[in-house]
Design a protein around this motif. Structure first.
Motif: not given
Lengths: 189, 587
Positions: B349-355, B399-402, B417-419
């Motif tokens: 998830v963190l990676l996704d945010i960074a990406a 999807g990751l969150i779920w 927070v990410k959104l």
């Protein structure tokens, strides 16, 4: 300075307006005070300049058209209080249990139609559509694009083949529009 | 008695002037105004404020008509007699007209005129008995509560920004931001539920120390973010809170909430598009005649609306491309494997945010820099906002969150927070580096498409989690289910406590003899409705075609007749009525 016409509101006048338009007594008096506040020359008539002095109308690109539709009622260059009220009556919400003469769906559509029918010949021509488009969209769209939009609008709505939009055709095109809701103002009591 | 005062005759005299007290009159009427200055009795309110506030109540005007002998007083608008009100209004109006010509000192004229105007303003505006100040307060309260209502229940945060995006970029790009907002709401509810029913109880009454409850420096099981932290005793702490049961049920409820929420949003949207879906009938007329919003009253608003209409007129059609959503799961047979899984997903998830952040920097921002610095506006040009990619990114993130929800309960809060960060980031990046798309697409149906994709993702992501819960035994060393053989035993524990009749009923219902036929019947019902829906769709398509055909056919006939008429006139034949009247025969 001398006041010529009667600018004071009489009982009989109020009840006549009430009968004609369906506004309540309080609404009429309130609107009268608005009328007088707009009437800078204090002669009981409103001119186009009086209307366009209203900031919300001045800023509206179609403000001129709205004022034009107001003046259609009076066939003149001035609007007296009766005509003012008659025109405003068209914006009363439609209530099923009350008398709806001036604020029927048809009347509302007629007002809208008058906004676009610049020369008052009961038909909206291509030039009139172009004029409205210019007002609404202004710069940054090419003339041909605007022309094609106008052409396609006429092609959609025109049924009798005269390349103009009559009132019936206009009403047909607006068949599925919630005119009753979009063209109603809730006047304060 | 009409209450009219003959205008030409009356002249108004200043009868008396005092400090705070003045009296004017003509033959029939007297206006007396007394001072309205009052000592403030409200603590904290200065005299001036109080006077302003109470002006509407305290304005005191007396007018007496010598004709009728009526004395009417203005006091907060409480009048006994409407006739007398009108009389008084008329008198004040007249007064205003003629006071300019009165031979009084200027100051008095101004004062008198002010008083009369004030009176008129009060009375013509308030012939009813609503106190103006109260009324306005009430309105203000109503306004704020409506706004709060909107924000809380229909997600109207960021409305202004989304409108701006729509005005400049069109409805396609704004649909991304609207979707983001929807996801935010979803995650917020999920996060709050999980926090209230799982994390907070654990922190407050659990056996673990509070210090460990917050974000630890190492990704170890001892944080509330992960499965391993939670207690497994059936009744936890002094409050006897059934934590394992709560853990299980909250997860279930949260998933159910997501499914129901998405489906309901889709159905609402679907109904909306069906109702106004027949804008297809007269799209241009609608745009031309109905798009202006006359309630816009600011210059900014007008500019934005003009821009929105302009982009709306540039109609085009594209269909968004889809690409399969990759869902990967991982499984570990280490001890406390749930926490390990949770950690891995957390990292992803963190990676996704960074990406997400870097992607925009690396593409749009870089391109914008190049174009600006090297002057490549003609050759290269700024990039367009890539709607499809961005939306799919969001769906992937969700999807990751779920996937991770069961293993790391507080993931939705991370998502919130990410959104929030993503919204502002993409918004300003779009404004700075993107140009509006060349082709416009109709976003009315795309909203539903995104939701459908989201629902599919949810159902897909449920599969590995369901597998983990049902098939794989919970780890013995950590987590709320360590004492059980199967996770679903937590329910069976409770069921064992139920009254026998209920227990028997449940046993019967859960037995294959019952629930297999039920499932079969449900499947049949679904198939039936599907068939019905598709046949309706065919009928509707057919009718639409018919309508369109008849309209155009009718037009063609009329045009032909008109042309025919025109021809005859040109050739100046003698009027042949049969040709004018006769229309082409119906086939």
């Amino acid at each position: 300075m001398g006041s010529k016409a009667s600018i004071l509101l009489q009982d009989e006048e109020v009840s006549e307006i009430q009968r004609e338009t369906g506004f309540s007594h309080n609404q009429i008096v309130r609107l009268y005070s608005r009328f007088t506040s707009l009437d800078k020359t204090n002669n009981g008539f409103l001119s186009r300049e009086d209307f366009l002095r209203i900031p919300e109308l001045a800023i509206n690109p179609l403000g001129d058209r709205i004022v034009h539709a107001f003046f259609q009622e009076s066939n003149d260059d001035s609007v007296n209080f009766r005509q003012f009220m008659r025109t405003l009556a068209r914006f009363r919400p439609i209530k099923t249990n009350r008398l709806n003469e001036l604020n029927s769906r048809d009347e509302k559509l007629k007002f809208a139609f008058k906004m676009y029918d610049l020369d008052g010949d009961d038909k909206i021509s291509r030039e009139e559509l172009l004029a409205v488009l210019h007002m609404m969209v202004g710069a940054n769209i090419s003339e041909e694009q605007l022309g094609s939009i106008a052409d396609r609008t006429i092609a959609e709505a025109d049924q009798d083949g005269d390349s103009m939009i009559s009132f019936e055709e206009f009403a047909k095109a607006m068949e599925r529009v919630d005119v009753e809701q979009k063209m109603s103002i809730r006047f304060l009591h | 008695m009409s209450g009219r005062i003959p205008l030409e005759e009356e002249s108004i005299h200043l009868l008396h002037q005092d400090d705070g007290y003045s009296e004017y009159g003509s033959g029939n009427n007297v206006i007396r105004r007394t001072s309205t200055r009052r000592r403030s009795t409200v603590p904290g309110l200065s005299d001036v404020d109080y006077m302003r506030r109470s002006r509407y109540r305290q304005f005191y005007t007396e007018a007496r008509s010598n004709d009728t002998g009526q004395l009417y007083q203005g006091d907060g608008g409480r009048y006994q007699d409407r006739g007398s009100v009108k009389e008084s209004i008329n008198f004040h109006l007249h007064f205003l007209q003629s006071c300019r010509e009165q031979p009084w000192p200027m100051r008095q004229k101004i004062q008198a005129a002010e008083q009369a105007r004030e009176f008129l303003r009060l009375q013509t505006g308030r012939l009813d008995t609503i106190d103006s100040f109260q009324h306005r307060q009430l309105q203000a309260v109503r306004e704020t509560s409506r706004k709060a209502n909107d924000t809380i229940f229909s997600l109207s945060i960021w409305k202004g920004k989304i409108k701006k995006i729509e005005a400049y970029f069109g409805t396609g790009v704004s649909s991304y931001f609207v979707f983001l907002r929807t996801l935010l709401w979803l995650n917020l509810v999920m996060g709050v539920l999980v926090f209230c029913f799982i994390s907070l109880p654990q922190v407050l009454i659990g056996d673990g120390t509070v210090l460990n409850a917050t974000f630890g420096l190492d990704f170890v099981q001892n944080t509330i973010f992960f499965y391993g932290f939670y207690d497994s005793s059936r009744y936890v702490g002094s409050a006897d809170y059934m934590l394992p049961l709560a853990y299980f049920m909250t997860n279930l409820v949260v998933i159910l909430y997501c499914v129901i929420s998405i489906v309901m949003r889709m159905s609402v949207k679907y109904k909306k598009t069906k109702k106004t879906g027949t804008t297809e009938d007269y799209p241009f007329s609608w745009r031309l005649f109905c798009s202006w919003d006359h309630s816009v009253t600011t210059r900014e608003g007008v500019k934005e609306k003009i821009s929105a209409i302009r982009t709306d007129f540039k109609v085009g059609d594209t269909s968004s491309s889809t690409s399969p959503v990759d869902v990967t799961t991982g499984n570990d047979s280490l001890c406390c494997w749930e926490t390990v899984v949770g950690e891995e997903i957390f990292k992803v998830v963190l990676l996704d945010i960074a990406a997400s952040i870097l992607a925009v920097l690396g593409t749009d921002a870089l391109r914008a820099c190049l174009v600006k610095c090297l002057g490549l506006t003609q050759k290269l040009g700024y990039g367009e906002f890539s709607i499809a990619t961005s939306v799919l990114e969001l769906i992937y993130g969700q999807g990751l969150i779920w996937l991770g929800l069961y293993f790391s309960p507080l993931l939705p809060l991370i998502a919130v927070v990410k959104l929030v960060i993503l919204f502002y980031y993409r918004y300003y990046m779009a404004k700075l580096t993107n140009v509006p798309p060349q082709k416009m697409f109709r976003a009315s149906r795309s909203g539903n498409f995104y939701l459908a994709l989201l629902l599919t993702t949810l159902l897909l992501c449920l599969i590995p989690v369901a597998l983990a819960v049902i098939v794989i035994p919970p780890s013995r060393d950590c987590g709320p289910f360590r004492a059980l053989d199967h996770v679903y035993d937590v329910l069976l524990q409770e069921i064992g406590v139920l009254p026998t009749w209920l227990q028997d009923t449940i046993n019967i219902i859960l037995s294959p003899a019952v629930f297999v036929p039920v499932i079969i019947i449900l499947i049949l019902v679904i198939l039936y409705y599907r068939a019905q829906a598709s046949s309706y769709r065919d009928v509707i398509a057919d009718l639409r075609m018919q309508l369109h055909f008849e309209r155009s056919e009718g037009k063609r006939k009329v045009f032909a007749a008109a042309a025919k008429r025109g021809q005859i006139k040109k050739e100046e034949k003698p009027v042949d009525n049969s040709a004018l009247v006769e229309l082409p025969e119906e086939p």
